[in-house]
Design a protein around this motif. Structure first.
Motif, short mmCIF file in Angstrom:
data_model
loop_
_atom_site.label_atom_id
_atom_site.label_comp_id
_atom_site.label_asym_id
_atom_site.label_seq_id
_atom_site.Cartn_x
_atom_site.Cartn_y
_atom_site.Cartn_z
N ALA A 23 75.05 64.08 26.39
CA ALA A 23 75.02 63.22 27.57
C ALA A 23 73.73 62.39 27.60
N VAL A 24 73.84 61.20 28.16
CA VAL A 24 72.69 60.31 28.36
C VAL A 24 72.55 60.11 29.87
N ILE A 25 71.34 60.36 30.36
CA ILE A 25 71.07 60.19 31.79
C ILE A 25 70.19 58.95 31.94
N GLY A 26 70.68 57.96 32.69
CA GLY A 26 69.98 56.70 32.87
C GLY A 26 68.67 56.84 33.61
N ALA A 27 67.73 55.95 33.30
CA ALA A 27 66.40 55.96 33.90
C ALA A 27 66.48 55.96 35.42
N GLY A 28 65.59 56.75 36.04
CA GLY A 28 65.49 56.79 37.49
C GLY A 28 66.53 57.63 38.19
N SER A 29 67.38 58.31 37.45
CA SER A 29 68.46 59.10 38.07
C SER A 29 67.93 60.40 38.66
N VAL A 30 68.63 60.87 39.68
CA VAL A 30 68.38 62.19 40.26
C VAL A 30 69.64 63.01 40.03
N VAL A 31 69.53 64.02 39.17
CA VAL A 31 70.68 64.81 38.75
C VAL A 31 70.76 66.07 39.61
N SER A 32 71.73 66.09 40.53
CA SER A 32 71.87 67.21 41.45
C SER A 32 73.11 68.05 41.16
N LYS A 33 73.97 67.58 40.27
CA LYS A 33 75.19 68.31 39.90
C LYS A 33 75.34 68.29 38.38
N ASP A 34 76.12 69.23 37.86
CA ASP A 34 76.34 69.30 36.41
C ASP A 34 76.89 67.98 35.88
N VAL A 35 76.51 67.67 34.64
CA VAL A 35 76.99 66.47 33.96
C VAL A 35 77.79 66.93 32.74
N PRO A 36 79.02 66.42 32.57
CA PRO A 36 79.83 66.85 31.43
C PRO A 36 79.27 66.33 30.11
N PRO A 37 79.76 66.87 28.99
CA PRO A 37 79.31 66.40 27.68
C PRO A 37 79.76 64.96 27.42
N MET A 38 79.00 64.29 26.56
CA MET A 38 79.36 62.98 25.98
C MET A 38 79.70 61.92 27.02
N VAL A 39 78.85 61.83 28.05
CA VAL A 39 79.00 60.75 29.03
C VAL A 39 77.65 60.08 29.24
N VAL A 40 77.70 58.84 29.71
CA VAL A 40 76.53 58.19 30.27
C VAL A 40 76.62 58.39 31.77
N ALA A 41 75.56 58.93 32.36
CA ALA A 41 75.53 59.18 33.80
C ALA A 41 74.25 58.58 34.35
N LEU A 42 74.33 58.05 35.57
CA LEU A 42 73.14 57.45 36.16
C LEU A 42 73.28 57.35 37.67
N GLY A 43 72.16 57.06 38.31
CA GLY A 43 72.16 56.80 39.74
C GLY A 43 71.52 57.89 40.57
N VAL A 44 71.48 57.59 41.87
CA VAL A 44 70.95 58.51 42.86
C VAL A 44 72.00 58.63 43.96
N PRO A 45 72.80 59.68 43.97
CA PRO A 45 72.79 60.78 43.02
C PRO A 45 73.44 60.37 41.69
N CYS A 46 73.04 61.08 40.64
CA CYS A 46 73.54 60.79 39.30
C CYS A 46 75.03 61.13 39.21
N ARG A 47 75.78 60.24 38.55
CA ARG A 47 77.20 60.49 38.34
C ARG A 47 77.63 59.83 37.03
N PRO A 48 78.60 60.40 36.34
CA PRO A 48 79.08 59.80 35.10
C PRO A 48 79.68 58.42 35.37
N VAL A 49 79.35 57.45 34.50
CA VAL A 49 79.91 56.11 34.64
C VAL A 49 80.83 55.75 33.48
N ARG A 50 80.66 56.44 32.36
CA ARG A 50 81.58 56.22 31.24
C ARG A 50 81.39 57.29 30.18
N GLU A 51 82.41 57.40 29.32
CA GLU A 51 82.32 58.32 28.20
C GLU A 51 81.57 57.66 27.05
N ILE A 52 80.96 58.48 26.22
CA ILE A 52 80.35 58.02 24.97
C ILE A 52 81.43 58.14 23.91
#
Length: 194
Positions: free
Chosen positions: A153-182
């Motif tokens: 998984a890739v976590i975008g700059a400035g994100s706050v990760v408060s929940k689990d992130v699945p494998p092989m996704v790009v996730a970002l934001g506040v709160p962090c959330r998956p936006v697409r698969e890799i």
């Protein structure tokens, strides 16, 4: 229920309750590490072995490195941590192989109650953090207690990760959330040097 069991279950505990953990603090060794020249690779690697709970092959952590304890952090092979990495490791932080962490990231296993009546004597709770193999955290990412970030998984700059992130996704934001698969299409985005 004793303090050790409360901590293990993610329940509230106080500063006094946590006193038995103080032997795991590596403050003097962290100070020494942060004053060791970047070119002194062998000395820095030896110090990491004394600071952290376990260290894989080829670790690189740029100074300054900050940790609450240090001894509760376990990193795999080929780890790269850039400047200002902060590890609030009141309980375990497990980091897999090939993980990259950009500047000024914080991994905090510990939080405090929302209601002020519960925050006496630094009342807090702690839950482990896991970064699976090949995770990449962008600059200024904050990972909160109890989070697992899946393989690749890739976590975008400035994100706050408060929940689990699945494998092989790009996730970002506040709160962090998956936006697409890799996917394999990402292999064409930037080519390695030839």
């Amino acid at each position: 229920m004793d303090a050790e069991e409360r901590i293990a279950r993610g329940l509230l505990y106080t500063e006094d309750d946590a006193a038995f953990l103080s032997g795991g603090r590596r403050a003097d060794l962290l100070f020494e590490y942060n004053r060791t020249p970047p070119g002194a690779v062998e000395a820095r690697t030896r110090l990491l072995g004394r600071i952290l709970g376990s260290v894989g092959r080829n670790p690189v952590i740029a100074s300054p490195l900050h940790a609450a304890y240090g001894s509760n952090v376990h990193i795999g092979d080929d780890f790269y941590g850039n400047v200002n990495l902060t590890l609030v490791d009141d309980v375990e932080i497990r980091i897999g192989d090939g993980v990259m962490i950009a500047p000024s990231c914080t991994l905090t296993t510990t939080g405090h109650p929302v209601h002020p009546a519960l925050r006496h004597d630094y009342n807090r709770f702690s839950e482990p953090i896991v970064l699976a193999d090949r995770v990449w955290l962008g600059s200024n990412v904050v990972v909160l207690p109890g989070v697992t970030i899946g393989y690749g998984a890739v976590i975008g700059a400035g994100s706050v990760v408060s929940k689990d992130v699945p494998p092989m996704v790009v996730a970002l934001g506040v709160p962090c959330r998956p936006v697409r698969e890799i996917s394999d299409a990402d292999l064409d985005q930037r080519q390695p040097p030839r």
